[in-house]
Design an enzyme around this catalytic site. Structure first.
Site, PDB file in Angstrom:
ATOM      1  N   GLU A  79     -50.722  -1.011  85.607  1.00  0.00           N
ATOM      2  CA  GLU A  79     -51.240  -0.469  84.355  1.00  0.00           C
ATOM      3  C   GLU A  79     -52.759  -0.397  84.392  1.00  0.00           C
ATOM      4  O   GLU A  79     -53.358   0.590  83.952  1.00  0.00           O
ATOM      5  CB  GLU A  79     -50.815  -1.349  83.163  1.00  0.00           C
ATOM      6  N   CYS A 105     -48.247  -7.571  81.340  1.00  0.00           N
ATOM      7  CA  CYS A 105     -48.791  -8.894  81.037  1.00  0.00           C
ATOM      8  C   CYS A 105     -49.786  -8.761  79.879  1.00  0.00           C
ATOM      9  O   CYS A 105     -50.115  -7.651  79.450  1.00  0.00           O
ATOM     10  CB  CYS A 105     -49.493  -9.472  82.265  1.00  0.00           C
ATOM     11  N   CYS A 108     -52.990  -6.566  80.754  1.00  0.00           N
ATOM     12  CA  CYS A 108     -52.699  -5.128  80.732  1.00  0.00           C
ATOM     13  C   CYS A 108     -52.461  -4.649  79.304  1.00  0.00           C
ATOM     14  O   CYS A 108     -52.881  -3.553  78.930  1.00  0.00           O
ATOM     15  CB  CYS A 108     -51.501  -4.814  81.614  1.00  0.00           C
TER      16      CYS A 108
END
Length: 151
Positions: A79, A105, A108
């Site tokens: 990402e 996560c 991101c």
């Protein structure tokens, strides 16, 4: 029968993830807006930096559990790379949709919020409850991709 847009874009994310150099988990991401592919990314070391395939995985060596201590990784997440590539090439992703092979996560997620991503479509799970909370708080549409029988 013609595949849906979700199937096309998730398949593209799956292809992109094949470029990953991560030893633990391969992830791919594509960002689309108005049915146009704007950017893609996979997880791996920054440009010009030796990949984990050569150096080995520090997180593995230290027995760091998945979803923790991201700063101990040489690589960027898929990402992050997709967002950076869009910025590098001057493509606005504000209002776009990101298709990712794994749920993002928290790092991101924060980048996606500030980049103006409006929708997340993900395939595999990732152990980060804080990420989910922030996505909801930011009003990002979250959809778990469901494979069809033909996929």
């Amino acid at each position: 029968m013609r595949p849906s847009w979700d199937e096309y874009y998730m398949e593209m994310a799956e292809v992109v993830k094949k470029r990953s150099t991560c030893l633990r988990r391969q992830v791919g991401a594509v960002i689309v807006k108005d049915k146009r592919l704007l950017s893609s990314g996979y997880n791996g070391a920054p440009s010009g930096i030796i990949h984990c395939e050569v150096t080995g995985c520090l997180r593995e060596k230290l027995n760091v559990p998945s979803g923790e201590r991201h700063e101990l990784c040489r690589g960027l997440h898929a990402e992050q790379n997709a967002i950076i590539q869009a910025a590098l090439h001057g493509a606005s992703i504000k209002g776009g949709t990101i298709y990712v092979t794994h749920k993002p996560c928290i790092i991101c997620t924060k980048m996606m919020i500030n980049a103006g991503i409006q929708e997340l479509v993900y395939k595999g799970d990732y152990p980060d409850e804080f990420s989910e909370q922030m996505l909801v708080e930011a009003g990002i549409i979250i959809r778990k991709y469901k494979e069809t029988k033909e996929s």
